[in-house]
Write an enzyme that holds these catalytic residues in place. Structure first.
Site, PDB file in Angstrom:
ATOM      1  N   ASP A 216      -0.831   1.907  -3.715  1.00  0.00           N
ATOM      2  CA  ASP A 216      -1.800   0.817  -4.452  1.00  0.00           C
ATOM      3  C   ASP A 216      -3.301   1.460  -4.978  1.00  0.00           C
ATOM      4  OD1 ASP A 216      -2.839   1.004  -1.771  1.00  0.00           O
ATOM      5  OD2 ASP A 216      -3.295  -0.917  -1.727  1.00  0.00           O
TER       6      ASP A 216
ATOM      7  N   SER B 171       0.933  -1.437   0.034  1.00  0.00           N
ATOM      8  CA  SER B 171       0.207   0.156   0.082  1.00  0.00           C
ATOM      9  C   SER B 171       0.745   1.357  -0.185  1.00  0.00           C
ATOM     10  CB  SER B 171      -0.899  -0.288   1.230  1.00  0.00           C
ATOM     11  OG  SER B 171      -1.810   1.226   1.106  1.00  0.00           O
TER      12      SER B 171
HETATM   13 MG    MG Z   1      -3.486   1.708   0.130  1.00  0.00          MG
END
Ligand code: MG
Length: 445
Positions: free
Chosen positions: A243, A98
Protein backbone atom coordinates in the site's frame (compact mmCIF):
# COMPACT_ATOMS: atom_id res chain seq x y z
CA UNK A 1 -16.07 -11.45 12.71
CA UNK A 2 -18.34 -12.17 15.66
CA UNK A 3 -20.87 -9.92 17.32
CA UNK A 4 -19.84 -10.78 20.90
CA UNK A 5 -18.65 -7.31 21.84
CA UNK A 6 -14.96 -7.93 21.15
CA UNK A 7 -12.41 -5.52 19.72
CA UNK A 8 -12.57 -5.29 15.93
CA UNK A 9 -9.84 -2.75 15.07
CA UNK A 10 -6.26 -3.96 15.65
CA UNK A 11 -3.09 -1.86 15.57
CA UNK A 12 -3.65 -1.19 11.87
CA UNK A 13 -7.37 -1.39 11.25
CA UNK A 14 -9.55 -4.49 10.90
CA UNK A 15 -7.63 -7.33 9.22
CA UNK A 16 -8.91 -10.71 8.11
CA UNK A 17 -9.56 -13.18 5.31
CA UNK A 18 -12.34 -12.17 2.88
CA UNK A 19 -15.46 -14.34 3.02
CA UNK A 20 -14.19 -15.90 6.26
CA UNK A 21 -13.72 -12.92 8.61
CA UNK A 22 -14.51 -10.13 6.18
CA UNK A 23 -17.86 -11.31 4.81
CA UNK A 24 -20.07 -8.93 2.79
CA UNK A 25 -22.54 -8.95 5.73
CA UNK A 26 -19.83 -7.95 8.23
CA UNK A 27 -18.40 -5.25 5.92
CA UNK A 28 -21.83 -3.72 5.33
CA UNK A 29 -22.50 -3.63 9.05
CA UNK A 30 -19.14 -1.99 9.72
CA UNK A 31 -20.01 0.51 6.95
CA UNK A 32 -23.26 1.30 8.79
CA UNK A 33 -21.31 1.86 12.04
CA UNK A 34 -18.73 4.07 10.26
CA UNK A 35 -21.45 6.13 8.55
CA UNK A 36 -23.35 6.52 11.82
CA UNK A 37 -20.20 7.59 13.68
CA UNK A 38 -18.92 10.18 11.20
CA UNK A 39 -22.30 11.45 10.00
CA UNK A 40 -20.74 13.40 7.11
CA UNK A 41 -19.25 12.73 3.66
CA UNK A 42 -16.61 9.97 3.75
CA UNK A 43 -13.81 9.29 1.22
CA UNK A 44 -13.08 5.66 0.35
CA UNK A 45 -10.07 4.22 -1.47
CA UNK A 46 -8.30 0.87 -1.71
CA UNK A 47 -5.15 -0.97 -2.69
CA UNK A 48 -5.48 -3.52 -5.49
CA UNK A 49 -6.33 -6.76 -3.70
CA UNK A 50 -8.67 -9.32 -5.34
CA UNK A 51 -11.46 -8.91 -2.77
CA UNK A 52 -11.54 -5.10 -2.84
CA UNK A 53 -14.69 -4.70 -4.96
CA UNK A 54 -16.67 -7.00 -2.70
CA UNK A 55 -15.48 -5.37 0.51
CA UNK A 56 -15.61 -1.80 -0.75
CA UNK A 57 -19.11 -2.16 -2.24
CA UNK A 58 -20.37 -3.65 1.04
CA UNK A 59 -18.81 -0.88 3.17
CA UNK A 60 -20.16 1.78 0.77
CA UNK A 61 -23.64 0.25 0.87
CA UNK A 62 -23.60 0.35 4.70
CA UNK A 63 -22.42 3.98 4.79
CA UNK A 64 -25.02 5.13 2.21
CA UNK A 65 -27.83 3.53 4.23
CA UNK A 66 -27.06 5.94 7.11
CA UNK A 67 -27.70 8.93 4.83
CA UNK A 68 -24.01 9.78 4.42
CA UNK A 69 -22.44 10.46 0.98
CA UNK A 70 -19.31 8.60 -0.18
CA UNK A 71 -16.50 9.93 -2.38
CA UNK A 72 -15.04 6.89 -4.13
CA UNK A 73 -11.42 7.74 -4.99
CA UNK A 74 -10.54 4.20 -6.18
CA UNK A 75 -7.12 2.46 -6.15
CA UNK A 76 -4.40 4.51 -4.46
CA UNK A 77 -1.51 4.19 -2.00
CA UNK A 78 -2.69 4.49 1.63
CA UNK A 79 -0.90 7.86 2.13
CA UNK A 80 -2.64 9.25 -0.98
CA UNK A 81 -6.03 8.49 0.60
CA UNK A 82 -4.86 10.10 3.84
CA UNK A 83 -3.64 13.19 1.99
CA UNK A 84 -7.01 13.49 0.20
CA UNK A 85 -8.79 13.38 3.58
CA UNK A 86 -6.44 15.97 5.07
CA UNK A 87 -6.75 18.42 2.16
CA UNK A 88 -10.55 18.04 1.91
CA UNK A 89 -11.13 17.92 5.70
CA UNK A 90 -13.21 14.76 5.42
CA UNK A 91 -12.89 11.39 7.15
CA UNK A 92 -11.99 8.31 5.13
CA UNK A 93 -11.90 4.55 4.83
CA UNK A 94 -9.12 2.52 3.20
CA UNK A 95 -9.54 -1.08 2.08
CA UNK A 96 -6.03 -2.52 2.43
CA UNK A 97 -3.93 -5.17 4.17
CA UNK A 98 -0.67 -3.25 3.57
CA UNK A 99 2.23 -5.76 3.18
CA UNK A 100 0.27 -8.84 4.37
CA UNK A 101 0.01 -11.92 2.08
CA UNK A 102 -2.61 -11.78 -0.73
CA UNK A 103 -5.27 -13.82 1.07
CA UNK A 104 -5.72 -11.03 3.65
CA UNK A 105 -7.58 -7.74 3.42
CA UNK A 106 -8.48 -4.99 5.83
CA UNK A 107 -10.54 -1.90 6.64
CA UNK A 108 -8.92 1.17 8.17
CA UNK A 109 -10.51 4.49 9.21
CA UNK A 110 -8.95 7.91 8.71
CA UNK A 111 -9.75 11.09 10.58
CA UNK A 112 -10.44 14.48 8.96
CA UNK A 113 -6.81 15.56 9.47
CA UNK A 114 -5.56 12.53 7.47
CA UNK A 115 -4.25 10.62 10.50
CA UNK A 116 -5.24 7.09 11.45
CA UNK A 117 -8.32 7.22 13.65
CA UNK A 118 -7.58 7.36 17.39
CA UNK A 119 -8.36 4.24 19.42
CA UNK A 120 -11.08 6.03 21.44
CA UNK A 121 -12.95 6.85 18.21
CA UNK A 122 -12.54 3.27 16.93
CA UNK A 123 -14.10 2.12 20.20
CA UNK A 124 -17.12 4.33 19.49
CA UNK A 125 -17.51 2.67 16.06
CA UNK A 126 -17.23 -0.77 17.69
CA UNK A 127 -19.85 0.24 20.25
CA UNK A 128 -22.30 1.31 17.51
CA UNK A 129 -21.58 -1.97 15.69
CA UNK A 130 -22.16 -4.23 18.71
CA UNK A 131 -25.29 -2.35 19.84
CA UNK A 132 -26.74 -2.21 16.31
CA UNK A 133 -27.19 1.51 17.02
CA UNK A 134 -27.19 2.48 13.35
CA UNK A 135 -28.75 5.57 11.84
CA UNK A 136 -31.23 4.55 9.16
CA UNK A 137 -31.99 7.17 6.51
CA UNK A 138 -35.48 7.41 5.06
CA UNK A 139 -35.69 6.52 1.35
CA UNK A 140 -35.34 10.12 0.15
CA UNK A 141 -32.22 10.76 2.28
CA UNK A 142 -30.09 7.73 1.39
CA UNK A 143 -26.49 8.78 0.61
CA UNK A 144 -24.99 9.25 -2.87
CA UNK A 145 -21.79 7.70 -4.22
CA UNK A 146 -19.64 10.26 -6.04
CA UNK A 147 -16.65 9.14 -8.15
CA UNK A 148 -13.66 11.45 -7.78
CA UNK A 149 -10.44 10.82 -9.70
CA UNK A 150 -8.56 13.90 -8.49
CA UNK A 151 -6.79 12.24 -5.54
CA UNK A 152 -3.67 10.95 -7.36
CA UNK A 153 -2.92 14.38 -8.85
CA UNK A 154 -3.54 16.11 -5.53
CA UNK A 155 -1.14 13.69 -3.83
CA UNK A 156 1.67 13.95 -6.40
CA UNK A 157 1.48 17.78 -6.39
CA UNK A 158 1.54 17.69 -2.58
CA UNK A 159 4.80 15.71 -2.54
CA UNK A 160 6.35 17.91 -5.26
CA UNK A 161 5.50 21.07 -3.29
CA UNK A 162 7.75 19.91 -0.42
CA UNK A 163 10.97 19.32 -2.40
CA UNK A 164 13.35 21.18 -4.76
CA UNK A 165 11.95 19.93 -8.08
CA UNK A 166 14.31 21.96 -10.30
CA UNK A 167 17.44 20.78 -8.46
CA UNK A 168 16.29 17.15 -8.69
CA UNK A 169 15.43 17.48 -12.40
CA UNK A 170 18.95 18.77 -13.10
CA UNK A 171 20.44 15.50 -11.79
CA UNK A 172 18.77 13.61 -14.70
CA UNK A 173 18.70 10.44 -12.61
CA UNK A 174 18.29 6.97 -14.00
CA UNK A 175 16.09 5.14 -11.53
CA UNK A 176 14.79 1.61 -11.16
CA UNK A 177 11.47 1.30 -9.35
CA UNK A 178 9.75 -1.86 -8.04
CA UNK A 179 6.02 -1.41 -7.29
CA UNK A 180 5.68 -5.06 -6.19
CA UNK A 181 2.32 -5.35 -8.03
CA UNK A 182 0.96 -2.90 -5.43
CA UNK A 183 -1.05 0.31 -5.26
CA UNK A 184 1.87 2.63 -6.14
CA UNK A 185 1.95 1.50 -9.79
CA UNK A 186 0.65 4.86 -11.08
CA UNK A 187 1.67 7.48 -8.52
CA UNK A 188 5.37 6.79 -7.90
CA UNK A 189 6.28 6.41 -11.63
CA UNK A 190 4.37 9.65 -12.32
CA UNK A 191 6.20 11.42 -9.48
CA UNK A 192 9.59 10.18 -10.74
CA UNK A 193 8.94 11.25 -14.32
CA UNK A 194 7.96 14.74 -13.17
CA UNK A 195 11.27 14.80 -11.31
CA UNK A 196 13.04 14.28 -14.64
CA UNK A 197 14.10 10.70 -13.93
CA UNK A 198 14.46 8.17 -16.71
CA UNK A 199 12.70 5.21 -15.30
CA UNK A 200 12.78 1.45 -15.47
CA UNK A 201 9.80 -0.05 -13.64
CA UNK A 202 9.50 -3.56 -12.24
CA UNK A 203 6.23 -5.25 -11.27
CA UNK A 204 4.25 -2.08 -12.01
CA UNK A 205 1.24 -4.13 -13.06
CA UNK A 206 -1.35 -4.17 -10.26
CA UNK A 207 -1.88 -7.80 -9.33
CA UNK A 208 -3.86 -8.83 -6.27
CA UNK A 209 -2.04 -12.16 -6.11
CA UNK A 210 1.31 -10.35 -5.75
CA UNK A 211 2.70 -12.84 -8.26
CA UNK A 212 6.06 -11.14 -8.78
CA UNK A 213 7.24 -10.80 -5.21
CA UNK A 214 5.97 -10.79 -1.65
CA UNK A 215 4.75 -7.41 -0.48
CA UNK A 216 7.17 -6.81 2.41
CA UNK A 217 10.08 -4.74 0.96
CA UNK A 218 12.95 -6.77 2.46
CA UNK A 219 16.12 -7.86 0.61
CA UNK A 220 15.00 -11.47 0.12
CA UNK A 221 11.90 -10.17 -1.75
CA UNK A 222 13.87 -7.63 -3.81
CA UNK A 223 16.48 -9.92 -5.38
CA UNK A 224 15.71 -8.87 -8.95
CA UNK A 225 15.79 -5.14 -8.13
CA UNK A 226 19.13 -5.56 -6.33
CA UNK A 227 20.54 -7.68 -9.15
CA UNK A 228 19.64 -5.04 -11.75
CA UNK A 229 20.97 -2.21 -9.56
CA UNK A 230 24.32 -4.02 -9.41
CA UNK A 231 24.70 -3.37 -13.16
CA UNK A 232 25.81 0.15 -12.18
CA UNK A 233 23.36 1.71 -14.68
CA UNK A 234 21.13 3.29 -12.05
CA UNK A 235 21.56 6.13 -9.54
CA UNK A 236 19.29 4.27 -7.17
CA UNK A 237 16.62 1.59 -6.80
CA UNK A 238 13.32 2.12 -4.98
CA UNK A 239 10.70 -0.32 -3.64
CA UNK A 240 7.44 0.05 -1.72
CA UNK A 241 5.28 -2.32 0.28
CA UNK A 242 1.79 -3.20 -1.06
CA UNK A 243 0.00 0.00 0.00
CA UNK A 244 3.12 2.19 -0.43
CA UNK A 245 3.25 3.86 2.95
CA UNK A 246 6.83 2.65 3.16
CA UNK A 247 9.85 2.96 0.86
CA UNK A 248 13.24 1.25 0.87
CA UNK A 249 16.26 2.02 -1.33
CA UNK A 250 19.18 0.37 -3.09
CA UNK A 251 22.27 2.47 -3.82
CA UNK A 252 24.07 2.89 -7.16
CA UNK A 253 26.17 -0.22 -6.42
CA UNK A 254 23.20 -2.43 -5.64
CA UNK A 255 23.60 -2.30 -1.84
CA UNK A 256 20.32 -2.53 0.09
CA UNK A 257 19.81 0.39 2.51
CA UNK A 258 17.65 -0.53 5.46
CA UNK A 259 14.81 1.65 6.72
CA UNK A 260 16.73 2.55 9.85
CA UNK A 261 19.50 4.19 7.80
CA UNK A 262 16.96 6.05 5.66
CA UNK A 263 15.30 7.41 8.81
CA UNK A 264 18.68 8.62 10.12
CA UNK A 265 19.47 10.21 6.76
CA UNK A 266 16.13 12.05 6.82
CA UNK A 267 16.72 13.34 10.36
CA UNK A 268 20.33 14.30 9.61
CA UNK A 269 19.30 16.47 6.65
CA UNK A 270 15.94 17.90 7.77
CA UNK A 271 16.28 18.52 11.52
CA UNK A 272 16.67 22.06 12.87
CA UNK A 273 18.13 23.12 16.20
CA UNK A 274 15.65 22.95 19.09
CA UNK A 275 13.26 20.59 17.26
CA UNK A 276 11.98 17.14 18.27
CA UNK A 277 12.07 13.80 16.48
CA UNK A 278 9.62 11.03 17.38
CA UNK A 279 10.61 7.40 16.82
CA UNK A 280 9.84 4.08 18.56
CA UNK A 281 12.25 2.34 20.93
CA UNK A 282 13.12 -0.04 18.05
CA UNK A 283 15.12 2.38 15.88
CA UNK A 284 18.87 2.87 16.15
CA UNK A 285 21.03 5.16 18.27
CA UNK A 286 22.07 7.01 15.09
CA UNK A 287 19.02 9.26 15.50
CA UNK A 288 20.16 10.14 19.06
CA UNK A 289 23.75 10.86 17.91
CA UNK A 290 22.51 13.15 15.12
CA UNK A 291 20.07 15.01 17.37
CA UNK A 292 22.66 15.48 20.11
CA UNK A 293 25.01 17.06 17.58
CA UNK A 294 22.24 19.32 16.23
CA UNK A 295 20.77 20.38 19.58
CA UNK A 296 17.52 18.50 18.96
CA UNK A 297 15.51 16.15 21.17
CA UNK A 298 14.51 12.52 20.53
CA UNK A 299 11.17 11.25 21.89
CA UNK A 300 10.91 7.45 22.05
CA UNK A 301 7.52 5.74 21.85
CA UNK A 302 6.04 2.26 21.70
CA UNK A 303 6.26 0.53 18.31
CA UNK A 304 3.54 1.43 15.77
CA UNK A 305 3.14 4.20 13.19
CA UNK A 306 -0.18 5.56 14.55
CA UNK A 307 1.47 6.05 17.98
CA UNK A 308 4.41 7.88 16.40
CA UNK A 309 2.08 10.15 14.34
CA UNK A 310 -0.11 10.93 17.34
CA UNK A 311 2.93 11.75 19.53
CA UNK A 312 4.34 14.00 16.78
CA UNK A 313 1.12 16.04 16.79
CA UNK A 314 0.92 16.20 20.59
CA UNK A 315 4.59 17.11 21.06
CA UNK A 316 4.76 19.41 18.02
CA UNK A 317 7.45 17.40 16.22
CA UNK A 318 7.92 17.84 12.46
CA UNK A 319 9.99 14.70 11.90
CA UNK A 320 9.33 11.09 12.84
CA UNK A 321 9.50 7.54 11.60
CA UNK A 322 10.14 3.87 12.10
CA UNK A 323 13.02 1.54 11.27
CA UNK A 324 11.02 -0.34 8.59
CA UNK A 325 11.08 2.36 5.90
CA UNK A 326 8.16 4.37 7.28
CA UNK A 327 9.10 8.03 7.34
CA UNK A 328 6.68 10.67 8.66
CA UNK A 329 7.23 14.25 7.52
CA UNK A 330 4.89 16.56 9.42
CA UNK A 331 5.26 19.44 6.92
CA UNK A 332 3.50 17.14 4.41
CA UNK A 333 1.22 14.98 6.59
CA UNK A 334 1.29 13.06 9.87
CA UNK A 335 1.46 9.53 8.51
CA UNK A 336 3.98 7.20 6.90
CA UNK A 337 4.35 8.08 3.24
CA UNK A 338 6.29 6.07 0.63
CA UNK A 339 6.25 8.64 -2.20
CA UNK A 340 7.17 11.47 0.18
CA UNK A 341 10.11 9.34 1.36
CA UNK A 342 11.24 8.98 -2.27
CA UNK A 343 10.98 12.77 -2.71
CA UNK A 344 12.99 13.39 0.46
CA UNK A 345 15.86 11.06 -0.53
CA UNK A 346 16.11 12.63 -4.02
CA UNK A 347 15.96 16.10 -2.44
CA UNK A 348 18.91 15.23 -0.16
CA UNK A 349 20.90 13.85 -3.13
CA UNK A 350 20.23 17.06 -5.10
CA UNK A 351 21.16 19.38 -2.22
CA UNK A 352 24.39 17.50 -1.48
CA UNK A 353 25.27 16.83 -5.12
CA UNK A 354 26.50 13.39 -4.10
CA UNK A 355 25.78 9.75 -4.87
CA UNK A 356 23.47 7.84 -2.55
CA UNK A 357 26.27 5.61 -1.19
CA UNK A 358 28.32 8.74 -0.31
CA UNK A 359 25.42 10.33 1.58
CA UNK A 360 24.71 7.08 3.42
CA UNK A 361 28.36 6.88 4.56
CA UNK A 362 27.81 10.14 6.52
CA UNK A 363 25.18 8.49 8.76
CA UNK A 364 26.51 7.15 12.12
CA UNK A 365 26.91 3.39 11.67
CA UNK A 366 24.92 0.98 13.84
CA UNK A 367 23.45 -2.41 13.11
CA UNK A 368 20.19 -3.97 14.23
CA UNK A 369 19.66 -7.73 13.87
CA UNK A 370 15.99 -8.70 14.03
CA UNK A 371 14.44 -12.07 14.68
CA UNK A 372 10.92 -13.38 15.23
CA UNK A 373 10.39 -16.52 17.32
CA UNK A 374 7.25 -18.38 18.47
CA UNK A 375 6.00 -17.31 21.89
CA UNK A 376 5.81 -20.31 24.20
CA UNK A 377 6.20 -18.77 27.66
CA UNK A 378 4.47 -16.01 29.54
CA UNK A 379 6.19 -12.70 28.73
CA UNK A 380 6.82 -11.98 32.43
CA UNK A 381 8.93 -15.16 32.65
CA UNK A 382 10.92 -14.07 29.62
CA UNK A 383 11.46 -10.66 31.20
CA UNK A 384 12.63 -12.17 34.51
CA UNK A 385 15.11 -14.42 32.70
CA UNK A 386 16.56 -11.51 30.71
CA UNK A 387 16.91 -9.33 33.81
CA UNK A 388 18.79 -12.14 35.54
CA UNK A 389 21.23 -12.67 32.67
CA UNK A 390 21.86 -8.92 32.04
CA UNK A 391 21.77 -7.65 35.66
CA UNK A 392 23.76 -4.44 35.17
CA UNK A 393 22.10 -3.34 31.92
CA UNK A 394 19.82 -0.29 31.94
CA UNK A 395 16.10 -1.24 31.76
CA UNK A 396 13.47 0.56 29.62
CA UNK A 397 9.89 -0.77 29.60
CA UNK A 398 8.32 1.64 27.10
CA UNK A 399 7.44 -1.38 24.91
CA UNK A 400 8.29 -4.95 25.97
CA UNK A 401 11.72 -4.78 27.58
CA UNK A 402 14.79 -2.92 26.34
CA UNK A 403 18.11 -3.64 28.02
CA UNK A 404 21.03 -1.35 27.31
CA UNK A 405 24.75 -1.12 27.98
CA UNK A 406 26.41 1.78 26.10
CA UNK A 407 25.46 1.34 22.42
CA UNK A 408 24.59 -2.33 22.81
CA UNK A 409 20.91 -2.96 23.39
CA UNK A 410 18.36 -5.69 23.22
CA UNK A 411 14.65 -5.07 22.68
CA UNK A 412 12.31 -8.02 23.26
CA UNK A 413 8.59 -7.45 22.77
CA UNK A 414 5.55 -9.68 22.31
CA UNK A 415 3.59 -9.05 19.10
CA UNK A 416 0.18 -7.49 19.64
CA UNK A 417 -1.50 -9.59 16.94
CA UNK A 418 0.31 -12.94 16.70
CA UNK A 419 1.73 -15.47 19.26
CA UNK A 420 5.30 -14.41 18.50
CA UNK A 421 8.16 -12.57 20.20
CA UNK A 422 10.17 -9.98 18.29
CA UNK A 423 13.86 -9.57 19.10
CA UNK A 424 15.91 -6.52 18.09
CA UNK A 425 19.66 -6.57 18.86
CA UNK A 426 21.60 -3.33 18.33
CA UNK A 427 25.35 -2.75 18.27
CA UNK A 428 28.16 -0.81 16.59
CA UNK A 429 29.13 -3.81 14.45
CA UNK A 430 27.02 -6.30 12.53
CA UNK A 431 28.83 -9.26 14.13
CA UNK A 432 28.13 -8.00 17.65
CA UNK A 433 24.44 -7.39 16.92
CA UNK A 434 24.09 -10.88 15.43
CA UNK A 435 25.80 -12.42 18.46
CA UNK A 436 23.54 -10.53 20.88
CA UNK A 437 20.47 -11.62 18.93
CA UNK A 438 21.54 -15.29 19.04
CA UNK A 439 22.17 -15.02 22.77
CA UNK A 440 18.69 -13.56 23.36
CA UNK A 441 17.07 -16.25 21.23
CA UNK A 442 18.75 -19.00 23.30
CA UNK A 443 17.61 -17.39 26.58
CA UNK A 444 14.02 -16.98 25.40
CA UNK A 445 13.53 -20.37 23.78
MG1 MG B 1 2.04 -0.56 4.42
Amino acid sequence: MSDDGKRLFGTNGIRGIPNEDLTPEFCMKIGKAIGTFFGKTIAIGSDNRLSNSMIMDSVISGILSTGVDVKNISILPTPAVQYYCKRNHIPGVIITASHNPPRFNGIKCIDEDGTELERTKEEKIEHIYHKNAFKVASWEHIGKEILDNSAAELYISGVLSKIDVEAIRKMKLRVIFDAGNGASYRTTPELLSRLGASLVTLNANPDGLFTSRESEPKPSNLKYLIELAKSGEFALGIAHDGDADRAVFVDENGNFIDGDTTLSLFVQNYIREGERVVTPVSSSDAVDDICKERGAEVIRTRVGAPIVSRTMIERKARLGGEENGGIIYGDHQYCRDGAMTVGIILDIMAKKGKKLSEIISEVPEYHITRKTIPRKNDFNNIKAKLLKIFPDWNVDETDGIKLRKDHDWLLVRPSGTEPIIRIFAHSKSLGASQQLCEEAEKIIS
